[in-house]
Design a protein around this motif. Structure first.
Motif, PDB file in Angstrom:
ATOM      1  N   LEU A 132     -38.469  17.434 -12.022  1.00  0.00           N
ATOM      2  CA  LEU A 132     -39.842  17.839 -12.182  1.00  0.00           C
ATOM      3  C   LEU A 132     -40.993  16.805 -11.424  1.00  0.00           C
ATOM      4  O   LEU A 132     -42.052  17.344 -11.346  1.00  0.00           O
ATOM      5  CB  LEU A 132     -40.078  17.932 -13.860  1.00  0.00           C
ATOM      6  CG  LEU A 132     -39.585  19.270 -14.435  1.00  0.00           C
ATOM      7  CD1 LEU A 132     -39.780  18.969 -15.845  1.00  0.00           C
ATOM      8  CD2 LEU A 132     -39.996  20.334 -13.711  1.00  0.00           C
ATOM      9  N   SER A 133     -40.526  15.557 -11.275  1.00  0.00           N
ATOM     10  CA  SER A 133     -41.378  14.735 -10.739  1.00  0.00           C
ATOM     11  C   SER A 133     -41.347  14.652  -9.139  1.00  0.00           C
ATOM     12  O   SER A 133     -41.997  13.859  -8.731  1.00  0.00           O
ATOM     13  CB  SER A 133     -41.035  13.323 -11.275  1.00  0.00           C
ATOM     14  OG  SER A 133     -39.759  12.668 -10.971  1.00  0.00           O
ATOM     15  N   ASN A 134     -40.502  15.639  -8.600  1.00  0.00           N
ATOM     16  CA  ASN A 134     -40.480  15.630  -7.382  1.00  0.00           C
ATOM     17  C   ASN A 134     -40.438  17.157  -6.628  1.00  0.00           C
ATOM     18  O   ASN A 134     -39.734  17.462  -5.739  1.00  0.00           O
ATOM     19  CB  ASN A 134     -38.926  15.065  -6.706  1.00  0.00           C
ATOM     20  CG  ASN A 134     -38.706  13.497  -7.045  1.00  0.00           C
ATOM     21  OD1 ASN A 134     -39.302  12.951  -5.924  1.00  0.00           O
ATOM     22  ND2 ASN A 134     -38.120  13.072  -7.941  1.00  0.00           N
ATOM     23  N   LEU A 135     -41.094  17.777  -7.083  1.00  0.00           N
ATOM     24  CA  LEU A 135     -41.609  19.274  -6.847  1.00  0.00           C
ATOM     25  C   LEU A 135     -42.342  19.211  -5.703  1.00  0.00           C
ATOM     26  O   LEU A 135     -42.191  20.304  -4.906  1.00  0.00           O
ATOM     27  CB  LEU A 135     -42.410  20.016  -7.972  1.00  0.00           C
ATOM     28  CG  LEU A 135     -41.571  20.169  -9.395  1.00  0.00           C
ATOM     29  CD1 LEU A 135     -42.682  20.991 -10.288  1.00  0.00           C
ATOM     30  CD2 LEU A 135     -40.124  20.646  -9.283  1.00  0.00           C
ATOM     31  N   ASP A 136     -43.070  18.155  -5.059  1.00  0.00           N
ATOM     32  CA  ASP A 136     -43.505  18.506  -3.683  1.00  0.00           C
ATOM     33  C   ASP A 136     -42.580  18.043  -2.424  1.00  0.00           C
ATOM     34  O   ASP A 136     -43.232  18.135  -1.317  1.00  0.00           O
ATOM     35  CB  ASP A 136     -44.985  17.550  -3.892  1.00  0.00           C
ATOM     36  CG  ASP A 136     -45.920  17.786  -4.747  1.00  0.00           C
ATOM     37  OD1 ASP A 136     -45.960  19.101  -4.900  1.00  0.00           O
ATOM     38  OD2 ASP A 136     -46.601  16.994  -5.199  1.00  0.00           O
ATOM     39  N   LEU A 137     -41.383  17.791  -2.896  1.00  0.00           N
ATOM     40  CA  LEU A 137     -40.288  17.612  -1.756  1.00  0.00           C
ATOM     41  C   LEU A 137     -40.285  18.795  -0.865  1.00  0.00           C
ATOM     42  O   LEU A 137     -40.351  20.194  -1.097  1.00  0.00           O
ATOM     43  CB  LEU A 137     -38.931  17.517  -2.437  1.00  0.00           C
ATOM     44  CG  LEU A 137     -38.063  16.465  -1.814  1.00  0.00           C
ATOM     45  CD1 LEU A 137     -38.311  15.036  -1.514  1.00  0.00           C
ATOM     46  CD2 LEU A 137     -36.730  16.585  -2.326  1.00  0.00           C
ATOM     47  N   GLU A 138     -40.299  18.544   0.453  1.00  0.00           N
ATOM     48  CA  GLU A 138     -40.459  19.443   1.642  1.00  0.00           C
ATOM     49  C   GLU A 138     -38.868  19.869   1.779  1.00  0.00           C
ATOM     50  O   GLU A 138     -38.172  19.264   2.075  1.00  0.00           O
ATOM     51  CB  GLU A 138     -40.980  18.923   2.847  1.00  0.00           C
ATOM     52  CG  GLU A 138     -42.538  18.932   2.731  1.00  0.00           C
ATOM     53  CD  GLU A 138     -43.029  20.499   2.326  1.00  0.00           C
ATOM     54  OE1 GLU A 138     -42.708  21.367   3.172  1.00  0.00           O
ATOM     55  OE2 GLU A 138     -44.013  20.401   1.813  1.00  0.00           O
ATOM     56  N   ILE A 139     -38.619  21.042   1.405  1.00  0.00           N
ATOM     57  CA  ILE A 139     -37.156  21.502   1.555  1.00  0.00           C
ATOM     58  C   ILE A 139     -37.207  22.965   2.161  1.00  0.00           C
ATOM     59  O   ILE A 139     -37.813  23.842   2.044  1.00  0.00           O
ATOM     60  CB  ILE A 139     -36.323  21.913   0.138  1.00  0.00           C
ATOM     61  CG1 ILE A 139     -36.322  20.261  -0.482  1.00  0.00           C
ATOM     62  CG2 ILE A 139     -34.876  22.349   0.625  1.00  0.00           C
ATOM     63  CD1 ILE A 139     -35.768  20.549  -1.739  1.00  0.00           C
ATOM     64  N   LYS A 140     -36.711  22.946   3.729  1.00  0.00           N
ATOM     65  CA  LYS A 140     -36.884  24.232   4.491  1.00  0.00           C
ATOM     66  C   LYS A 140     -35.796  25.238   3.935  1.00  0.00           C
ATOM     67  O   LYS A 140     -34.682  24.750   3.388  1.00  0.00           O
ATOM     68  CB  LYS A 140     -36.636  23.790   5.749  1.00  0.00           C
ATOM     69  CG  LYS A 140     -35.174  23.258   6.328  1.00  0.00           C
ATOM     70  CD  LYS A 140     -35.188  22.791   7.658  1.00  0.00           C
ATOM     71  CE  LYS A 140     -33.827  22.082   8.200  1.00  0.00           C
ATOM     72  NZ  LYS A 140     -32.817  23.065   7.919  1.00  0.00           N
ATOM     73  N   ASP A 141     -35.933  26.323   4.546  1.00  0.00           N
ATOM     74  CA  ASP A 141     -35.012  27.487   4.109  1.00  0.00           C
ATOM     75  C   ASP A 141     -33.751  27.152   4.887  1.00  0.00           C
ATOM     76  O   ASP A 141     -33.604  26.763   6.216  1.00  0.00           O
ATOM     77  CB  ASP A 141     -35.459  28.908   4.637  1.00  0.00           C
ATOM     78  CG  ASP A 141     -36.626  29.307   3.477  1.00  0.00           C
ATOM     79  OD1 ASP A 141     -36.768  28.869   2.528  1.00  0.00           O
ATOM     80  OD2 ASP A 141     -37.474  30.089   4.100  1.00  0.00           O
ATOM     81  N   ASP A 142     -32.485  26.928   4.155  1.00  0.00           N
ATOM     82  CA  ASP A 142     -31.198  26.902   5.058  1.00  0.00           C
ATOM     83  C   ASP A 142     -30.192  27.608   3.944  1.00  0.00           C
ATOM     84  O   ASP A 142     -29.778  27.408   2.964  1.00  0.00           O
ATOM     85  CB  ASP A 142     -31.116  25.405   4.942  1.00  0.00           C
ATOM     86  CG  ASP A 142     -29.477  24.959   5.450  1.00  0.00           C
ATOM     87  OD1 ASP A 142     -28.922  26.096   5.870  1.00  0.00           O
ATOM     88  OD2 ASP A 142     -29.411  23.812   5.802  1.00  0.00           O
ATOM     89  N   LEU A 143     -29.819  28.835   4.516  1.00  0.00           N
ATOM     90  CA  LEU A 143     -28.810  29.878   3.766  1.00  0.00           C
ATOM     91  C   LEU A 143     -27.368  29.394   4.309  1.00  0.00           C
ATOM     92  O   LEU A 143     -26.775  30.618   4.430  1.00  0.00           O
ATOM     93  CB  LEU A 143     -29.268  31.059   4.055  1.00  0.00           C
ATOM     94  CG  LEU A 143     -30.887  31.349   3.294  1.00  0.00           C
ATOM     95  CD1 LEU A 143     -30.871  32.911   3.354  1.00  0.00           C
ATOM     96  CD2 LEU A 143     -30.903  30.832   1.962  1.00  0.00           C
ATOM     97  N   ASN A 144     -27.092  28.544   4.663  1.00  0.00           N
ATOM     98  CA  ASN A 144     -25.693  28.234   5.051  1.00  0.00           C
ATOM     99  C   ASN A 144     -24.837  28.112   4.052  1.00  0.00           C
ATOM    100  O   ASN A 144     -24.797  27.334   3.341  1.00  0.00           O
ATOM    101  CB  ASN A 144     -25.690  26.757   5.896  1.00  0.00           C
ATOM    102  CG  ASN A 144     -24.232  26.801   6.358  1.00  0.00           C
ATOM    103  OD1 ASN A 144     -23.526  27.497   6.787  1.00  0.00           O
ATOM    104  ND2 ASN A 144     -23.932  25.470   6.697  1.00  0.00           N
ATOM    105  N   TYR A 145     -23.812  28.848   3.712  1.00  0.00           N
ATOM    106  CA  TYR A 145     -22.817  29.043   2.754  1.00  0.00           C
ATOM    107  C   TYR A 145     -21.604  29.870   3.419  1.00  0.00           C
ATOM    108  O   TYR A 145     -21.839  30.794   4.185  1.00  0.00           O
ATOM    109  CB  TYR A 145     -23.496  29.487   1.624  1.00  0.00           C
ATOM    110  CG  TYR A 145     -23.815  30.871   1.414  1.00  0.00           C
ATOM    111  CD1 TYR A 145     -22.896  32.108   1.467  1.00  0.00           C
ATOM    112  CD2 TYR A 145     -25.415  31.131   1.691  1.00  0.00           C
ATOM    113  CE1 TYR A 145     -23.378  33.331   1.224  1.00  0.00           C
ATOM    114  CE2 TYR A 145     -25.759  32.482   1.635  1.00  0.00           C
ATOM    115  CZ  TYR A 145     -24.799  33.587   1.728  1.00  0.00           C
ATOM    116  OH  TYR A 145     -25.265  34.880   1.641  1.00  0.00           O
TER     117      TYR A 145
END
Length: 454
Positions: A132-145
């Motif tokens: 909850l203290s890191n919700l501004d983290l930039e995480i790009k879409d990556d649907l590799n599975y």
């Protein structure tokens, strides 16, 4: 964002307002790091039938990929198949199930297992603060599975384990509640050639027929109507949304989880049994005559932990979570419990007669009292302090493992704070209707006095 979405046993909240893109991506990232800290190289991820699942799956996978942990998708499967993936073939190190369980359609959540252990309790809540203290983290879409067909493996496992049930003549009915159980139940029924009527087997996250909680009486009406109309149906079964809970019923009665536990225990030599604090006195008294029985806190994560610590064969919650370590892996699997019930029938056990032969007890079923999450546990502690002053003169003993379970000469009462909802829960049982009402009145009078102080 509220910390309360990190519950005792899992993560649970409203889709959109609480479980949104930023939150779920951050959750995936920090879960991936947490798993790698525990030497996990990969994780299996499945989801139930909820309409929000595929979107939450894509967010979660993006976060996990940022943590650089290998991801395998199990697709739409019941929660027990996520647990099963950690035991079958020893391929996976961790599992996440995206599921809202039995909650209304707009809720969803995450059940997390790391190295076969539930990720829960205080550790989960501390972890939640980091997310909850890191919700501004930039995480790009990556649907590799990579996809993994656990469904076929699970069905084949059950077909081998329960091959003696093939062509069982006893007619049954099954309500899948438009949840995840249908993807397993329909092929299982067909391949075992069971004489079964199946209701609502098509997964549908809108739950068009009724909510996926079989412990609520209104959600059993369609199944009961089916049994009523077809006189040949002897037993019926209802699953919750993610198929980790089951309710069984006949024409004349509904079997609670503790009653099913007693039936299963009778078919195990010298069983070691565990039951939650809400279970009937009958279960503890009767199993003690032919085996060993212990009491546990409520909650699937607490029970799984105790199963390992105390070498338990069988465990149950009144709510319908059934855990078999005897011939299985020790996690709550309602589909496996359903098949074990059919096994009892196939062996000739008269299930209704066995339950009817137990001492007659009168129960006031679970009552939920609205209480703020911030004060509910404080109320329970204050209530226990009053009990210890001796204000209830005929109190024989007090069990504090999960709230207050109070034993009297001819009955017992329970007052505990729910770990997953903003409620305080009560339950009462005694030898007579008059006694159970007396115990309830006595306890609730004291409880209400305490509650007024908050």
């Amino acid at each position: 964002m509220k910390e309360t979405i990190f519950r005792e046993y899992d993560i649970r909240g409203l889709y959109g307002s609480e479980l949104n893109e930023k939150f779920v991506k951050a959750l995936g990232y920090f879960l991936g790091l947490k798993m790698k800290e525990s030497s996990c190289e990969n994780v299996s991820v499945g989801y139930d039938a909820r309409y929000s699942n595929k979107e939450l799956f894509s967010y979660l996978v993006s976060g996990l990929n940022k943590a650089k942990i290998k991801i395998y998708s199990l697709g739409l499967v019941p929660t027990p198949l996520g647990y099963f993936s950690l035991y079958e073939g020893k391929k996976f190190d961790a599992n996440i199930m995206i599921t809202g369980s039995h909650n209304p359609k707009d809720y969803n959540g995450f059940k997390i297992t790391i190295k076969k252990d539930s990720f829960f309790g205080e550790e989960l809540k501390i972890f939640g603060k980091k997310v909850l203290s890191n919700l501004d983290l930039e995480i790009k879409d990556d649907l590799n599975y990579e996809e993994y067909d656990i469904l076929s493996i699970y069905i084949n496992f059950m077909l081998e384990q329960f091959k003696d049930l093939k062509n069982l003549k006893t007619k049954i009915a099954i309500d899948c509640a438009n949840g995840a159980s249908g993807v397993v139940i329909k092929p299982l029924v067909e391949k075992l050639a069971l004489n079964a009527t199946i209701l609502f087997d098509k997964p549908d996250g809108q739950f068009p027929n009724h909510e996926p909680d079989p412990t609520e009486p209104e959600n059993l009406l369609a199944l009961q109507d089916c049994v009523k109309k077809d006189k040949d149906i002897k037993f019926a079964f209802a699953f919750d949304g993610d198929a980790d809970r089951v309710v069984a019923l006949s024409r004349d009665r509904i079997f609670c989880g503790d009653e099913l536990c007693y039936l299963f225990a009778k078919d195990i030599d010298n069983p070691r049994v565990l039951a939650d604090v809400k279970a009937s006195k009958n279960l503890f008294d009767e199993v003690a005559k032919f085996g060993t029985i212990l009491m546990s806190k409520s909650g699937h994560s607490n029970i799984k932990k105790m199963i390992k610590e105390h070498n338990i064969d069988l465990a149950a919650e009144v709510s319908g979570h059934i855990f078999f370590k005897h011939r299985y892996f020790g996690f709550d699997d309602a589909i496996y419990a359903f098949l074990r019930t059919l096994e009892l029938i196939n062996k000739g056990y008269d299930i209704e007669k066995m339950i009817q032969s137990l001492p007659k007890l009168y129960t006031i079923d679970e009552v939920k009292i609205k209480s703020d999450d911030k004060v509910k546990f404080k109320i329970i502690e204050a209530f226990k302090d009053e009990l210890k002053k001796g204000v209830l003169k005929d109190l024989k003993s007090l069990c504090e493992i999960d709230g207050a379970r109070m034993d009297f000469e001819n009955g017992w009462g329970l007052v505990r704070a729910s770990n997953t909802t903003p409620y305080i829960i009560t339950r009462f049982e005694a030898n007579t209707e008059e006694e159970v009402k007396r115990i309830q009145d006595m306890i609730m009078n004291l409880f209400n006095e305490v509650k007024l102080k908050f």
